[in-house]
Design a protein around this motif. Structure first.
Motif, PDB file in Angstrom:
ATOM      1  N   GLY A  14       0.811  -1.053   0.069  1.00 20.06           N
ATOM      2  CA  GLY A  14       0.053   0.106   0.015  1.00 20.06           C
ATOM      3  C   GLY A  14       0.726   1.322   0.080  1.00 20.06           C
ATOM      4  O   GLY A  14       1.999   1.215   0.463  1.00 20.06           O
ATOM      5  N   ALA A  15       0.270   2.322  -0.705  1.00 21.08           N
ATOM      6  CA  ALA A  15       1.093   3.626  -0.854  1.00 21.08           C
ATOM      7  C   ALA A  15       0.219   4.750  -0.962  1.00 21.08           C
ATOM      8  O   ALA A  15      -0.977   4.703  -1.334  1.00 21.08           O
ATOM      9  CB  ALA A  15       2.143   3.249  -1.730  1.00 21.08           C
ATOM     10  N   GLU A  22       4.219   8.914   1.529  1.00 21.16           N
ATOM     11  CA  GLU A  22       3.438   9.568   2.526  1.00 21.16           C
ATOM     12  C   GLU A  22       4.165  10.702   3.450  1.00 21.16           C
ATOM     13  O   GLU A  22       5.509  10.637   3.116  1.00 21.16           O
ATOM     14  CB  GLU A  22       2.779   8.631   3.607  1.00 21.16           C
ATOM     15  CG  GLU A  22       1.954   7.377   3.131  1.00 21.16           C
ATOM     16  CD  GLU A  22       1.774   6.505   4.121  1.00 21.16           C
ATOM     17  OE1 GLU A  22       1.919   6.409   5.051  1.00 21.16           O
ATOM     18  OE2 GLU A  22       0.861   5.417   3.626  1.00 21.16           O
ATOM     19  N   PRO A  23       3.468  11.563   3.928  1.00 23.82           N
ATOM     20  CA  PRO A  23       4.224  12.785   4.640  1.00 23.82           C
ATOM     21  C   PRO A  23       5.369  12.244   5.641  1.00 23.82           C
ATOM     22  O   PRO A  23       6.340  12.663   5.609  1.00 23.82           O
ATOM     23  CB  PRO A  23       3.500  13.480   5.239  1.00 23.82           C
ATOM     24  CG  PRO A  23       2.211  13.205   4.563  1.00 23.82           C
ATOM     25  CD  PRO A  23       2.080  11.980   3.942  1.00 23.82           C
ATOM     26  N   GLY A  24       5.183  11.157   6.199  1.00 23.03           N
ATOM     27  CA  GLY A  24       6.001  10.523   7.277  1.00 23.03           C
ATOM     28  C   GLY A  24       6.785   9.302   6.437  1.00 23.03           C
ATOM     29  O   GLY A  24       7.758   8.841   7.142  1.00 23.03           O
ATOM     30  N   GLY A  25       6.653   9.191   5.280  1.00 27.35           N
ATOM     31  CA  GLY A  25       7.315   8.041   4.694  1.00 27.35           C
ATOM     32  C   GLY A  25       6.391   6.949   4.423  1.00 27.35           C
ATOM     33  O   GLY A  25       5.471   6.740   5.044  1.00 27.35           O
ATOM     34  N   ILE A  26       6.762   5.951   3.547  1.00 26.51           N
ATOM     35  CA  ILE A  26       5.953   4.677   3.172  1.00 26.51           C
ATOM     36  C   ILE A  26       6.796   3.734   4.176  1.00 26.51           C
ATOM     37  O   ILE A  26       7.905   3.680   4.133  1.00 26.51           O
ATOM     38  CB  ILE A  26       5.901   4.361   1.842  1.00 26.51           C
ATOM     39  CG1 ILE A  26       7.290   4.527   1.073  1.00 26.51           C
ATOM     40  CG2 ILE A  26       4.910   5.292   1.141  1.00 26.51           C
ATOM     41  CD1 ILE A  26       7.417   4.216  -0.116  1.00 26.51           C
ATOM     42  N   VAL A  27       5.854   2.658   4.690  1.00 27.82           N
ATOM     43  CA  VAL A  27       6.473   1.615   5.423  1.00 27.82           C
ATOM     44  C   VAL A  27       7.032   0.756   4.241  1.00 27.82           C
ATOM     45  O   VAL A  27       6.410   0.191   3.370  1.00 27.82           O
ATOM     46  CB  VAL A  27       5.379   1.042   6.348  1.00 27.82           C
ATOM     47  CG1 VAL A  27       6.169  -0.326   6.860  1.00 27.82           C
ATOM     48  CG2 VAL A  27       4.922   1.878   7.112  1.00 27.82           C
ATOM     49  N   VAL A  28       8.483   0.246   4.444  1.00 29.39           N
ATOM     50  CA  VAL A  28       9.168  -0.442   3.300  1.00 29.39           C
ATOM     51  C   VAL A  28       9.358  -1.877   4.255  1.00 29.39           C
ATOM     52  O   VAL A  28       9.660  -2.635   3.509  1.00 29.39           O
ATOM     53  CB  VAL A  28      10.373   0.209   2.825  1.00 29.39           C
ATOM     54  CG1 VAL A  28       9.886   1.374   1.969  1.00 29.39           C
ATOM     55  CG2 VAL A  28      11.222   0.615   3.931  1.00 29.39           C
ATOM     56  N   PRO A 133       7.139  -5.385  -4.369  1.00 30.54           N
ATOM     57  CA  PRO A 133       7.397  -5.149  -5.609  1.00 30.54           C
ATOM     58  C   PRO A 133       6.199  -3.936  -5.996  1.00 30.54           C
ATOM     59  O   PRO A 133       6.290  -3.286  -7.094  1.00 30.54           O
ATOM     60  CB  PRO A 133       6.905  -6.505  -6.028  1.00 30.54           C
ATOM     61  CG  PRO A 133       7.265  -7.518  -5.284  1.00 30.54           C
ATOM     62  CD  PRO A 133       7.084  -6.956  -4.045  1.00 30.54           C
ATOM     63  N   GLU A 134       5.147  -4.100  -5.429  1.00 30.14           N
ATOM     64  CA  GLU A 134       3.961  -2.752  -5.682  1.00 30.14           C
ATOM     65  C   GLU A 134       4.878  -1.494  -5.247  1.00 30.14           C
ATOM     66  O   GLU A 134       4.337  -0.715  -6.111  1.00 30.14           O
ATOM     67  CB  GLU A 134       2.914  -3.115  -5.025  1.00 30.14           C
ATOM     68  CG  GLU A 134       2.171  -4.233  -4.954  1.00 30.14           C
ATOM     69  CD  GLU A 134       2.861  -5.316  -3.814  1.00 30.14           C
ATOM     70  OE1 GLU A 134       3.059  -5.035  -2.631  1.00 30.14           O
ATOM     71  OE2 GLU A 134       3.525  -6.353  -4.309  1.00 30.14           O
ATOM     72  N   LEU A 135       5.504  -1.433  -4.416  1.00 24.45           N
ATOM     73  CA  LEU A 135       6.271  -0.338  -3.962  1.00 24.45           C
ATOM     74  C   LEU A 135       7.131   0.086  -4.934  1.00 24.45           C
ATOM     75  O   LEU A 135       7.438   1.437  -5.128  1.00 24.45           O
ATOM     76  CB  LEU A 135       6.579  -0.307  -2.465  1.00 24.45           C
ATOM     77  CG  LEU A 135       5.670  -0.289  -1.586  1.00 24.45           C
ATOM     78  CD1 LEU A 135       6.188  -0.531   0.006  1.00 24.45           C
ATOM     79  CD2 LEU A 135       4.678   0.829  -1.286  1.00 24.45           C
ATOM     80  N   PRO A 140      10.027   4.346  -7.570  1.00 23.48           N
ATOM     81  CA  PRO A 140      11.281   3.797  -8.386  1.00 23.48           C
ATOM     82  C   PRO A 140      12.573   4.195  -7.696  1.00 23.48           C
ATOM     83  O   PRO A 140      13.436   3.427  -7.730  1.00 23.48           O
ATOM     84  CB  PRO A 140      11.154   4.155  -9.774  1.00 23.48           C
ATOM     85  CG  PRO A 140      10.264   4.970 -10.042  1.00 23.48           C
ATOM     86  CD  PRO A 140       9.480   5.233  -8.752  1.00 23.48           C
ATOM     87  N   TRP A 141      12.798   5.226  -6.892  1.00 25.66           N
ATOM     88  CA  TRP A 141      13.693   5.549  -6.085  1.00 25.66           C
ATOM     89  C   TRP A 141      14.072   4.776  -5.212  1.00 25.66           C
ATOM     90  O   TRP A 141      15.042   4.554  -4.432  1.00 25.66           O
ATOM     91  CB  TRP A 141      13.496   6.961  -5.532  1.00 25.66           C
ATOM     92  CG  TRP A 141      12.219   7.169  -4.724  1.00 25.66           C
ATOM     93  CD1 TRP A 141      10.943   7.690  -5.522  1.00 25.66           C
ATOM     94  CD2 TRP A 141      11.892   6.872  -3.595  1.00 25.66           C
ATOM     95  NE1 TRP A 141      10.077   7.802  -4.515  1.00 25.66           N
ATOM     96  CE2 TRP A 141      10.667   7.240  -3.195  1.00 25.66           C
ATOM     97  CE3 TRP A 141      12.661   6.667  -2.372  1.00 25.66           C
ATOM     98  CZ2 TRP A 141      10.018   7.400  -2.022  1.00 25.66           C
ATOM     99  CZ3 TRP A 141      12.138   6.624  -0.969  1.00 25.66           C
ATOM    100  CH2 TRP A 141      10.893   6.740  -0.966  1.00 25.66           C
ATOM    101  N   LEU A 142      13.266   3.646  -4.731  1.00 28.36           N
ATOM    102  CA  LEU A 142      13.250   2.602  -3.666  1.00 28.36           C
ATOM    103  C   LEU A 142      14.226   1.468  -4.280  1.00 28.36           C
ATOM    104  O   LEU A 142      14.753   0.705  -3.768  1.00 28.36           O
ATOM    105  CB  LEU A 142      12.132   2.088  -3.301  1.00 28.36           C
ATOM    106  CG  LEU A 142      11.396   2.867  -2.239  1.00 28.36           C
ATOM    107  CD1 LEU A 142      10.140   2.260  -1.942  1.00 28.36           C
ATOM    108  CD2 LEU A 142      12.061   2.970  -0.701  1.00 28.36           C
TER     109      LEU A 142
END
Length: 182
Positions: A14-15, A22-28, A133-135, A140-142
């Motif tokens: 999810g993103a 997200e403002p605090g970042g996405i959970v990776v 993979p979805e993230l 793409p910067w991840l």
């Protein structure tokens, strides 16, 4: 006796609709410590108008949201990653209410595993993970990064970390200096 722990991370999907997360970042990555305390790693893209630069900011945290005993820290890496960068890590000592410590960090995509040598001769095997993979499709910067948070009993002290590729070739080795490996 050599105690080797293999740490597996699982990733939240999810993103947000934002190209940077997200403002605090996405959970990776997220998981639980040895004693079941939840931890998470969030990442976000930071853009600067100065020299049109970009960086990834990564927040490592442990504890339940709103828990006053929770702990965390931030780390930043420039994008694109410097060619010499292989990994960076930080050791946290007794970071929860339980007798446990951890080592957290970021590695370049080609790092398959890390061997953490402890002061008492034991070792800890850490397998950094890519974001889901979805993230990776959406952000793409991840793609060039792997993340990790590995736990071990309090009292053990990580001294060196060696990074290996999928073929077992050593990519880099760092010694601890004031809690950080970088």
């Amino acid at each position: 006796m050599m105690a080797t722990l293999i740490v597996m991370l699982w990733v939240q999907s999810g993103a947000s609709a934002c190209a940077c997360g997200e403002p605090g970042g996405i959970v990776v990555a997220k998981g639980q410590s040895l004693y079941g305390v939840p931890w998470r790693i969030r990442a976000k893209l930071e853009r600067s108008n100065v020299f049109d630069s970009r960086a990834v900011e990564v927040h490592f945290s442990i504890g339940r949201k709103g828990d006053y005993s929770s702990a965390g820290y931030f780390s930043r890496l420039p994008l694109p990653l410097p060619p010499a960068f292989v990994f960076k890590a930080t050791a946290g000592e007794e970071i929860t209410d339980f007798p446990e410590s951890d080592i957290t960090g970021i590695a370049k995509r080609r790092v398959a595993w890390l061997m953490v040598e402890m002061g008492d001769g034991d070792s800890l095997t850490v397998r950094p993970t890519l974001a889901a993979p979805e993230l990776l499709k959406r952000f793409p910067w991840l793609r060039g990064l792997r993340f990790f948070d590995a736990f071990f009993p309090a009292g053990q002290e990580p001294r060196t970390i060696t990074a290996f590729d999928h073929d077992g070739q050593v990519l880099d080795q760092l010694r601890r200096h004031r809690g950080a490996f970088q």
